[in-house]
Write an enzyme that holds these catalytic residues in place. Structure first.
Site, PDB file in Angstrom:
ATOM      1  N   ASN A 124       9.546  -0.691 -28.781  1.00  0.00           N
ATOM      2  CA  ASN A 124      10.499  -0.393 -27.717  1.00  0.00           C
ATOM      3  C   ASN A 124      10.474   1.070 -27.259  1.00  0.00           C
ATOM      4  OD1 ASN A 124      11.646   0.192 -30.274  1.00  0.00           O
ATOM      5  ND2 ASN A 124      13.686   0.199 -29.395  1.00  0.00           N
ATOM      6  N   GLU A 160      15.453   3.754 -39.703  1.00  0.00           N
ATOM      7  CA  GLU A 160      16.455   3.428 -38.692  1.00  0.00           C
ATOM      8  C   GLU A 160      16.284   1.955 -38.373  1.00  0.00           C
ATOM      9  OE1 GLU A 160      17.027   4.006 -34.059  1.00  0.00           O
ATOM     10  OE2 GLU A 160      17.198   5.924 -35.108  1.00  0.00           O
ATOM     11  N   CYS A 204      17.862   0.337 -30.127  1.00  0.00           N
ATOM     12  CA  CYS A 204      18.731   0.129 -31.288  1.00  0.00           C
ATOM     13  C   CYS A 204      20.112   0.737 -31.087  1.00  0.00           C
ATOM     14  CB  CYS A 204      18.086   0.735 -32.537  1.00  0.00           C
ATOM     15  SG  CYS A 204      16.540  -0.042 -33.011  1.00  0.00           S
ATOM     16  N   GLU A 227      22.234  -8.924 -33.605  1.00  0.00           N
ATOM     17  CA  GLU A 227      21.649  -8.073 -32.575  1.00  0.00           C
ATOM     18  C   GLU A 227      20.811  -8.917 -31.615  1.00  0.00           C
ATOM     19  OE1 GLU A 227      19.518  -3.744 -32.570  1.00  0.00           O
ATOM     20  OE2 GLU A 227      18.663  -5.235 -33.926  1.00  0.00           O
TER      21      GLU A 227
END
Length: 515
Positions: A160, A256, A290, A388
């Site tokens: 991403n 992360e 995110c 998510e």
């Protein structure tokens, strides 16, 4: 919502030359653009033995690189920061081609990579210098804390943000004196290879950083099993596996991971600004980030006005492919991502949710476009409520009080990022009530993300460790304490053990008062 369709305005960088920088002689991997399906180029994948060989070469290069003064290593980071800005349009074109994202979203990658490199270029010499510490016995013990590199760092990045994540994780690891092995997602290898090319152009030795490409289930574990520290960005599920593998080897790990980020609009918020900011934030990078919000909690006092203004802002979002600066929402990354978004929306609607905007794919724009989607009345039983989605979908939830807003925002296993809209005077105090690593007041995510001297990372299931700030570099080091003693810490001469005990006890009483 409006649409735009524009063709690329100039040729892409020489992808064959970039492919030649990849370490690997295995099967060819064809990379295609998700926005229109056109083939971009071919890169060779690395088999397990070649990953191990790359790590061996990195270990040799690391010795000479670490021996250079910190300021000399920092000079490479400063040159890289300048090159990134100088080559902005080249980077934007490639990132857009590989990801399908809007140009304004790709710009975030250029700015973040340059600022991260410049920040660490300035900060690294100070962070890495030897520091005197309070010794066991003042004047008699000289204690120094040193920082040594870990060795070889593995940087595993997703699709991403394919340029800035390799850059912003690799640069501080390099400045700490490590060598780096970058493993990009197989959908976006060329952006990582361009990062490598610019680092080498900035003066980085050839084997100090390398890129290996290959299937995540093969090449990823091979990297994790060979390096001395792993920096991973990706899903929480995969992060658990990487952490377990690192735990078996007792090597360091930072990550992360996923998020289900809240955006809270309180009764004293600037409602038009909140509506515009929410539309800009929730659909940035087509929702594939995110730190983007997927849940909006709106105080009942402003619910109707905010909802009306927000839907109006969403209706004006410009969606489409191409390189126009006016386009705000681009393509999703793959058919699999489109299918996931569609399944979350369909599941929510089947369980009682209402679609206020969007709700469907946009195949007339390209194979992987999905309309910016706003839902209401999403029940707790819907997958979209808790998991998510990672796409252009957001759910609205009314709340009756501030207490309810914070309680519901914190009612999640994730804790990566949050956005809070309220009077500025209350922002910091109320922001501290949110259980997330980054809280943006009257901004979506850019304020905290762009504060490079402050740490960024997740609480709960959203990660371990931090990127950015001092910890973003120091995590790539081993701390060593060297204490030089002038006289022994032991009874001397005819002193008895009891006399020694009384003496040192008295000394500690005095020290405790002052240190």
């Amino acid at each position: 919502m409006t649409t735009r369709t524009t063709a690329p305005s100039r040729p892409l960088p020489d992808l064959a030359a970039l492919a030649a920088l990849a370490t690997g002689t295995g099967p060819a991997l064809e990379v295609t653009s998700p926005s229109d399906g056109r083939p971009l180029g071919v890169v060779r994948q690395a088999h397990e033995g070649e990953v191990a060989g790359a790590v061996r070469a990195a270990r040799e290069a690391q010795k000479g690189w670490a021996a250079r003064p910190a300021r000399e290593r920092a000079a490479v980071a400063h040159r890289f920061a300048r090159l990134v800005l100088d080559r902005r349009d080249e980077i934007l074109d490639l990132v857009q081609a590989e990801t399908g994202k809007a140009r304004i979203a790709a710009l975030e990658e250029v700015l973040d990579a340059s600022r991260t490199a410049a920040y660490y270029g300035h900060a690294a010499p100070g962070l890495l210098r030897a520091r005197g510490r309070l010794g066991a016995l003042p004047l008699l013990t000289k204690t120094t804390e040193l920082r040594h590199p870990k060795g070889v760092v593995g940087v595993i990045t997703p699709w991403n943000y394919p340029f800035t994540l390799p850059a912003s994780d690799t640069v501080p690891a390099l400045l700490a004196g490590n060598a780096v092995l970058i493993k990009p997602d197989e959908k976006t290898p060329f952006s990582a290879l361009l990062t490598l090319a610019l680092l080498r152009e900035a003066g980085l030795p050839e084997r100090a950083a390398q890129v290996v490409v290959g299937p995540r289930e093969v090449t990823g574990p091979a990297v994790v099993d060979a390096v001395d520290f792993v920096m991973f960005t990706g899903s929480t599920a995969t992060g658990r596996k990487v952490a377990a593998r690192c735990g078996e080897r007792l090597v360091g790990f930072s990550a992360e991971l996923g998020g289900k980020n809240p955006l809270i609009v309180l009764g004293d918020a600037d409602v038009p600004a909140a509506a515009a900011g929410a539309a800009r934030t929730c659909f940035a990078n087509a929702g594939q980030l995110c730190i983007g919000p997927e849940r909006i909690y709106i105080h009942e006092a402003v619910r109707e006005r905010f909802t009306s203004l927000f839907l109006d802002e969403v209706s004006r979002l410009q969606v489409g492919p191409g390189t126009s600066w006016e386009t705000q929402v681009g393509s999703l990354a793959s058919p699999a991502q489109v299918a996931k978004v569609r399944s979350h929306v369909d599941d929510a609607v089947a369980k009682g949710a209402r679609i206020l905007a969007g709700g469907a794919a946009r195949p007339e724009l390209g194979p992987n476009f999905f309309a910016p989607t706003v839902l209401a009345d999403v029940p707790e039983t819907a997958v979209l409520c808790r998991e998510e989605t990672f796409g252009p979908v957001v759910a609205l939830y009314p709340v009756a009080s501030e207490e309810e807003a914070f309680a519901r925002a914190n009612d999640t296993g994730y804790g990566l990022s949050a956005s809070l809209w309220t009077a500025p005077a209350r922002g910091r105090k109320l922001g501290a009530r949110i259980e997330a690593g980054s809280v943006n007041v009257n901004e979506g995510y850019a304020a905290a993300w762009g504060s490079h001297s402050a740490g960024m990372g997740g609480w709960k299931e959203s990660g371990m460790g931090r990127r950015h700030g001092p910890e973003g570099l120091l995590k790539y080091t081993e701390s060593q304490t060297v204490a030089v003693q002038r006289v022994p810490i032991a009874p001397s001469g005819r002193m008895s053990a009891e006399q020694f005990a009384d003496l040192v006890t008295a000394g500690v009483r005095i020290m405790n008062r002052f240190f």
